[in-house]
Design an enzyme around this catalytic site. Structure first.
Site, short mmCIF file in Angstrom:
data_model
loop_
_atom_site.label_atom_id
_atom_site.label_comp_id
_atom_site.label_asym_id
_atom_site.label_seq_id
_atom_site.Cartn_x
_atom_site.Cartn_y
_atom_site.Cartn_z
N LYS A 118 0.84 -1.20 0.00
CA LYS A 118 0.00 0.00 0.00
C LYS A 118 0.87 1.25 0.00
O LYS A 118 0.58 2.22 -0.70
CB LYS A 118 -0.91 0.00 1.23
CG LYS A 118 -1.99 -1.04 1.13
CD LYS A 118 -3.28 -0.56 1.77
CE LYS A 118 -4.41 -1.45 1.37
NZ LYS A 118 -5.01 -2.16 2.49
N GLU A 202 -2.94 8.03 7.31
CA GLU A 202 -3.49 9.02 6.37
C GLU A 202 -4.75 9.63 6.94
O GLU A 202 -5.32 9.13 7.92
CB GLU A 202 -3.72 8.40 4.98
CG GLU A 202 -4.79 7.36 4.92
CD GLU A 202 -4.92 6.67 3.56
OE1 GLU A 202 -3.98 6.73 2.74
OE2 GLU A 202 -5.97 6.06 3.33
N HIS A 237 -15.92 -5.26 5.28
CA HIS A 237 -15.01 -5.14 4.13
C HIS A 237 -15.23 -6.19 3.06
O HIS A 237 -14.39 -6.42 2.21
CB HIS A 237 -13.55 -5.11 4.59
CG HIS A 237 -13.32 -4.03 5.60
ND1 HIS A 237 -13.47 -2.70 5.30
CD2 HIS A 237 -13.01 -4.08 6.92
CE1 HIS A 237 -13.26 -1.98 6.38
NE2 HIS A 237 -12.98 -2.79 7.38
N ARG A 293 -6.37 -8.14 -10.47
CA ARG A 293 -7.06 -9.40 -10.79
C ARG A 293 -8.39 -9.11 -11.45
O ARG A 293 -8.82 -7.95 -11.51
CB ARG A 293 -7.33 -10.16 -9.50
CG ARG A 293 -8.25 -9.39 -8.57
CD ARG A 293 -8.74 -10.19 -7.38
NE ARG A 293 -9.77 -9.46 -6.66
CZ ARG A 293 -9.56 -8.53 -5.75
NH1 ARG A 293 -8.32 -8.18 -5.43
NH2 ARG A 293 -10.57 -7.93 -5.14
#
Ligand code: MV4
Length: 491
Positions: A118, A202, A237, A293
């Site tokens: 990330k 962040e 999620h 993907r």
């Protein structure tokens, strides 16, 4: 022209069948693999050949790289499609395929690797001029450093694991008092889940939308985007409902976001199918990550663009150039996908595998069903609980919603609990109908009280009808009940 003679599908369930369907249309022979738990699975029957790959546990079967490559060689498969999940974003597997002379249907292993970090991918995109959220540029070097940056960007902030996925290790921090423990907690979780304790900070957006762009890039530097999807409705999620295009998209926003998505593809030397995830908030958008993907929800993009993404993936992997340009693409109508999981939405989404004792799937105009299940099939407890994807298309969003309600009302699955009643409740929710979706939709929209009401009404009905349903079998009252309820009376 044949892209390959034979292709191995390193996956199971609906996505294995989806890939095989493309192969059959392309005259490519298919090789399935199956674990001990999947001897009777549909993907095994669909394939031209099938090989036992190992025990039920994924590490012994669908994640066993060496064994899968052995089967590819033994069967003469020239290419491997990984589907999604399992080995799809494992750069080591993509590299192993390359080293062993088998074509991996996906991006270059270096791209997969770069996007797996990330911090690294965010840094790459910052340098490429793609908007990213303010925060630490690399990992957190010290608590003092973290305090300083958090104060600069302002609370709330979010601590994320660089190697993370699925929200694992994510911690929201509302003030400086809890920053240190959030960081150490996140580091500990990241270390044990990914073997990498690197975390970063962040700015936290309180109720953003999740909007992603589908891209296709060939190995010769040509790339197109296939528009946007809205994926904001999630639980823990895991996406539940996706739609294409996003209900809030305007031509001007789409111009800005698609340009950024293509810049992401270019900066990462992308090839094959991928999607670029953004968080969107108050007319601003920020790069989150790139999924290297084919995604579960590729279906709705196929429906609105008419492009078969799996065929494109296979052509690209065979070294072909894209046969169309951006100007050849357009959006037709609106598509919605409901992910049907074998779970009880009224019991914290507890998995409910087991035997399907009665099954009737919907059809008719504008309906697409992708599933790996059928009447009499026993869903094994070893894998992901998603058992089917129900997609509805129509020329406008309101019509697509009505069509989805109609399709759900036709759908009968007895023997297991599913998320189908939840989907019905969402399709009838006013905020959803108005397109007001965001990442906290389920928590805020009282969907579960609607579901409780369905259940109460139907349990009363079931009491009076008990005789006709008592087969001495495990018949899931709520699924049966809600199915019947929906056929009798609409909201
Ligand atoms: C965020 C966020 C708000 N602000 N990052 C969740 C999973 C991971 N891919 C990123 N996630 C989020 N990151 C910042 N800076 C909110 C989420 C988030 C979320 C994102 C997309 C869809 C559903 C979500 C549910 C909760 C939190």
């Amino acid at each position: 022209m044949k892209y390959f003679e034979k292709l191995l599908i390193a996956n199971r369930g609906e996505i294995a069948i989806r890939v095989m369907r493309a192969c059959r249309e392309l005259d490519i022979e298919t090789v399935a693999i199956y674990s001990d738990a999947d001897k009777n699975a549909l993907h095994v029957k669909y394939a031209d050949e099938a090989f036992h790959v190992g025990e039920a546990h994924p590490s012994k079967s669908y994640l066993n790289m060496e064994r899968i490559l052995d089967i590819a060689k033994k069967s003469g498969a020239e290419a491997i499609h990984p589907g999604y999940g399992f080995l799809a974003e494992n750069y080591r597997f993509a590299k192993l395929c390359l080293d062993e002379g088998v074509t991996f249907v996906g991006p270059r292993w270096k791209t997969i690797k770069a996007m797996g970090s990330k911090i690294g991918s965010k840094q790459m995109m910052r340098e490429a001029g793609v908007p990213v959220l303010p925060g630490t540029e690399g990992g957190i070097s010290s608590i003092d450093d973290a305090r300083k940056i958090a104060a600069e960007i302002g609370y709330p902030v979010i601590v994320k694991a660089s190697a993370g996925g699925g929200g694992i290790g994510m911690q929201i921090v509302n003030d400086e008092k809890t920053l240190e423990e959030a960081i150490t907690g996140s580091q500990r979780i990241a270390k044990s889940a990914f073997g990498d304790a690197t975390v970063f900070i962040e700015k936290y957006l309180v109720k953003p939308r999740h909007i992603e762009f589908q891209v296709l890039a060939d190995e010769h530097g040509n790339a197109v985007h296939l528009y946007d999807r809205e994926c904001s409705i999630q639980r823990r999620h895991q996406k539940l409902i996706e739609e294409a295009p996003s209900p809030i998209m305007t031509p001007e926003l789409r111009e800005r976001m698609s340009k950024a998505a293509l810049r992401v593809a270019e900066a990462s030397d992308y090839s094959n199918a991928g999607s670029v995830e953004f968080l969107y908030n108050q007319d601003n958008f920020y790069f989150m990550e790139m999924n290297t993907r084919l995604q579960v929800e590729h279906t709705i993009t196929e429906i609105i663009t008419g492009v078969d993404l799996v065929k494109q993936q296979i052509a690209i992997a065979a070294g072909e150039s894209l046969t169309f340009e951006q100007k050849d693409l357009s959006i037709r109508g609106h598509a919605i996908e409901c992910r049907i999981n074998a779970e009880d939405p009224l019991n914290n989404f507890a998995a409910d595998p087991g035997k399907i004792v009665r099954y009737r799937s919907p059809g008719g105009p504008g309906i697409r069903m992708d599933s790996g299940i059928h009447m009499g099939y026993t869903i094994p407890p070893n894998y992901d609980s998603m058992i089917a994807k129900l997609c509805a298309w129509d020329s406008t969003r309101p019509e697509a919603i009505k069509r989805m309600r109609r399709a759900i009302s036709e759908y009968i699955i007895l023997g297991i609990k599913t998320t189908l009643p939840l989907h019905y409740a969402i399709m009838n929710n006013q905020a959803f109908v108005e397109g007001n979706t965001h990442t906290h939709f389920l928590q805020e929209e009282h969907i579960f009280s609607t579901l409780e009401r369905y259940k109460r009404d139907e349990e009363a009905r079931m009491q009076t009808l008990a005789g006709s349903f008592d087969q001495g079998k495990k018949v899931a009252a709520i699924t049966a009940a809600v199915n019947m309820y929906m056929q009798q009376k609409k909201e």
